[in-house]
Motif scaffolding. Structure first.
Motif, PDB file in Angstrom:
ATOM      1  N   GLU A   9      -2.655  -3.528  -0.424  1.00  0.00           N
ATOM      2  CA  GLU A   9      -2.823  -2.159  -0.913  1.00  0.00           C
ATOM      3  C   GLU A   9      -1.831  -1.172  -0.300  1.00  0.00           C
ATOM      4  O   GLU A   9      -1.190  -0.402  -1.001  1.00  0.00           O
ATOM      5  CB  GLU A   9      -4.249  -1.679  -0.647  1.00  0.00           C
ATOM      6  N   HIS A  10      -1.708  -1.140   1.020  1.00  0.00           N
ATOM      7  CA  HIS A  10      -0.777  -0.200   1.636  1.00  0.00           C
ATOM      8  C   HIS A  10      -0.498  -0.598   3.085  1.00  0.00           C
ATOM      9  O   HIS A  10      -1.155  -1.470   3.649  1.00  0.00           O
ATOM     10  CB  HIS A  10      -1.295   1.247   1.576  1.00  0.00           C
ATOM     11  N   ASN A  50      -2.354   6.234  -5.781  1.00  0.00           N
ATOM     12  CA  ASN A  50      -2.551   5.650  -4.462  1.00  0.00           C
ATOM     13  C   ASN A  50      -1.234   5.585  -3.694  1.00  0.00           C
ATOM     14  O   ASN A  50      -0.181   5.354  -4.269  1.00  0.00           O
ATOM     15  CB  ASN A  50      -3.121   4.229  -4.596  1.00  0.00           C
ATOM     16  N   TYR A  51      -1.311   5.766  -2.386  1.00  0.00           N
ATOM     17  CA  TYR A  51      -0.099   5.616  -1.593  1.00  0.00           C
ATOM     18  C   TYR A  51       0.129   4.135  -1.272  1.00  0.00           C
ATOM     19  O   TYR A  51      -0.803   3.339  -1.196  1.00  0.00           O
ATOM     20  CB  TYR A  51      -0.164   6.478  -0.328  1.00  0.00           C
ATOM     21  N   ARG A  68      -7.129  -4.551  -0.588  1.00  0.00           N
ATOM     22  CA  ARG A  68      -8.127  -3.915  -1.456  1.00  0.00           C
ATOM     23  C   ARG A  68      -9.236  -4.896  -1.840  1.00  0.00           C
ATOM     24  O   ARG A  68      -8.964  -6.029  -2.247  1.00  0.00           O
ATOM     25  CB  ARG A  68      -7.425  -3.378  -2.710  1.00  0.00           C
ATOM     26  N   GLY A  98      -6.476   9.199  -1.118  1.00  0.00           N
ATOM     27  CA  GLY A  98      -6.853   8.256  -2.160  1.00  0.00           C
ATOM     28  C   GLY A  98      -7.766   7.131  -1.728  1.00  0.00           C
ATOM     29  O   GLY A  98      -8.216   6.340  -2.559  1.00  0.00           O
ATOM     30  N   GLN A  99      -8.046   7.046  -0.434  1.00  0.00           N
ATOM     31  CA  GLN A  99      -8.898   5.972   0.080  1.00  0.00           C
ATOM     32  C   GLN A  99     -10.339   6.465   0.159  1.00  0.00           C
ATOM     33  O   GLN A  99     -10.652   7.358   0.935  1.00  0.00           O
ATOM     34  CB  GLN A  99      -8.420   5.516   1.459  1.00  0.00           C
ATOM     35  N   VAL A 118     -10.146   2.164  -3.187  1.00  0.00           N
ATOM     36  CA  VAL A 118      -9.307   3.323  -3.506  1.00  0.00           C
ATOM     37  C   VAL A 118      -9.844   4.054  -4.723  1.00  0.00           C
ATOM     38  O   VAL A 118     -10.577   3.489  -5.544  1.00  0.00           O
ATOM     39  CB  VAL A 118      -7.842   2.900  -3.735  1.00  0.00           C
ATOM     40  N   ASP A 120      -8.145   5.611  -7.303  1.00  0.00           N
ATOM     41  CA  ASP A 120      -7.475   5.446  -8.590  1.00  0.00           C
ATOM     42  C   ASP A 120      -7.434   3.973  -8.986  1.00  0.00           C
ATOM     43  O   ASP A 120      -6.573   3.215  -8.551  1.00  0.00           O
ATOM     44  CB  ASP A 120      -6.056   6.012  -8.517  1.00  0.00           C
ATOM     45  N   ASN A 121      -8.373   3.583  -9.828  1.00  0.00           N
ATOM     46  CA  ASN A 121      -8.363   2.253 -10.422  1.00  0.00           C
ATOM     47  C   ASN A 121      -8.173   2.340 -11.931  1.00  0.00           C
ATOM     48  O   ASN A 121      -8.632   1.477 -12.680  1.00  0.00           O
ATOM     49  CB  ASN A 121      -9.674   1.514 -10.108  1.00  0.00           C
TER      50      ASN A 121
END
Length: 299
Positions: A9-10, A50-51, A68, A98-99, A118, A120-121
């Motif tokens: 994810e990040h 999301n970042y 994620r 965003g988390q 997160v 934004d899905n």
């Protein structure tokens, strides 16, 4: 812009010079700034909100990274399982842009990892990104991370036994459990997380990878690197493991990045492949057996 199978994810990295790194990340790599909080700058590929990469000044290497999960039940499952083996687990709900929810813990190497949900899905439309994308060679998404560890087997066992990862490939030259590298997946993508051996416990990152469309996309991105006086360290080529296309470079922030395309997708029950030689894992298109000396080092 994740596929359902990709779960990395990040990541948050340290960089040597924040302003120099940001100039490249935004104008060369093509990321967009999403937020700034407490000295940390959050950037993304721009297709969703999301970042993907957070950076702060002060050295190099991994501050934390995240994988994620699907829902709160899965998050709670891992909270209980990880804490149940005596590892400290801390909730990180709403602490990053965003988390929505997350849990953070340390791997045996000491590197902090998160499982996250997160906000934004949503359905992603490449023609209508969440943020304007101004660099045509910009990556589609963050792809995977390759960590450094003194004890690769111990790290791998934790991923497999506690975090429910599948192991796609292991490099074990002597077939005695002294792993040199491992490649692990959380769902079906060949590897979301990999580990590479190091003698230096201060090294945490071998490389961070970015998803590209194809070899043409990688080629154009490498052309952009030259405009920023960034040399390609290794590649373009194709790894036998993966067997993805690749091009590596040391970016101005001080860490190693990789452009990657055509990574394999595996079935849940695909067996682990054991490799007997590090050299055999390097390159499919030539007899290249040794990378540049710089490539062995992490940050």
């Amino acid at each position: 812009m994740h596929s359902k199978a990709q779960r990395f994810e990040h990541v948050e990295l340290k960089v040597q010079d924040l302003s120099k790194a940001l100039h490249f990340y935004q104008n060369g790599l093509g990321l967009v700034e999403i937020a700034r909080e407490n000295g940390v700058v959050y950037l993304g590929c721009g297709y969703d909100k999301n970042y993907d990469l957070a950076v702060s000044e002060g050295g190099t290497g991994v501050t934390h990274f995240a994988v994620r999960v699907d829902n709160e039940d899965e998050l709670e499952y891992f909270f209980k399982k990880i804490s149940g083996v005596g590892v400290s687990v801390v909730r990180h709900n709403g602490t990053e842009p965003g988390q929505e929810k997350g849990i953070r813990f340390q791997l045996p190497s000491g590197i902090p990892m998160e499982f996250v949900l997160v906000a934004d899905n949503s359905y992603v439309n490449p023609a209508r990104p969440a943020y304007p994308r101004n660099v045509a060679s910009a990556p589609l998404n963050i792809d995977h991370i390759n960590l450094m560890a003194v004890d690769v087997k111990k790290e791998t066992d934790f991923f497999r036994e506690i975090l429910d990862f599948k192991v796609s490939d292991i490099v074990d030259p002597e077939m005695n459990g002294n792993y040199m590298m491992t490649f692990m997946r959380f769902r079906g993508y060949h590897h979301d997380v990999a580990t590479t051996i190091t003698k230096n416990p201060q090294e945490t990152l071998h490389h961070l990878s970015w998803t590209m469309s194809n070899i043409e996309h990688i080629k154009v991105a490498c052309d952009v690197l030259t405009q920023f006086e960034v040399d390609v360290e290794l590649g373009p080529g194709r790894h036998p493991i993966g067997p993805n296309l690749y091009a590596y470079y040391l970016e101005p922030g001080g860490n190693r990045f990789e452009y990657v395309a055509e990574q394999a997708y595996l079935d849940p029950d695909s067996p682990t492949k054991i490799w007997r030689s590090m050299q055999d894992t390097l390159e499919s298109w030539s007899k290249l057996k040794r990378p540049p000396s710089s490539f062995i080092r992490g940050t």
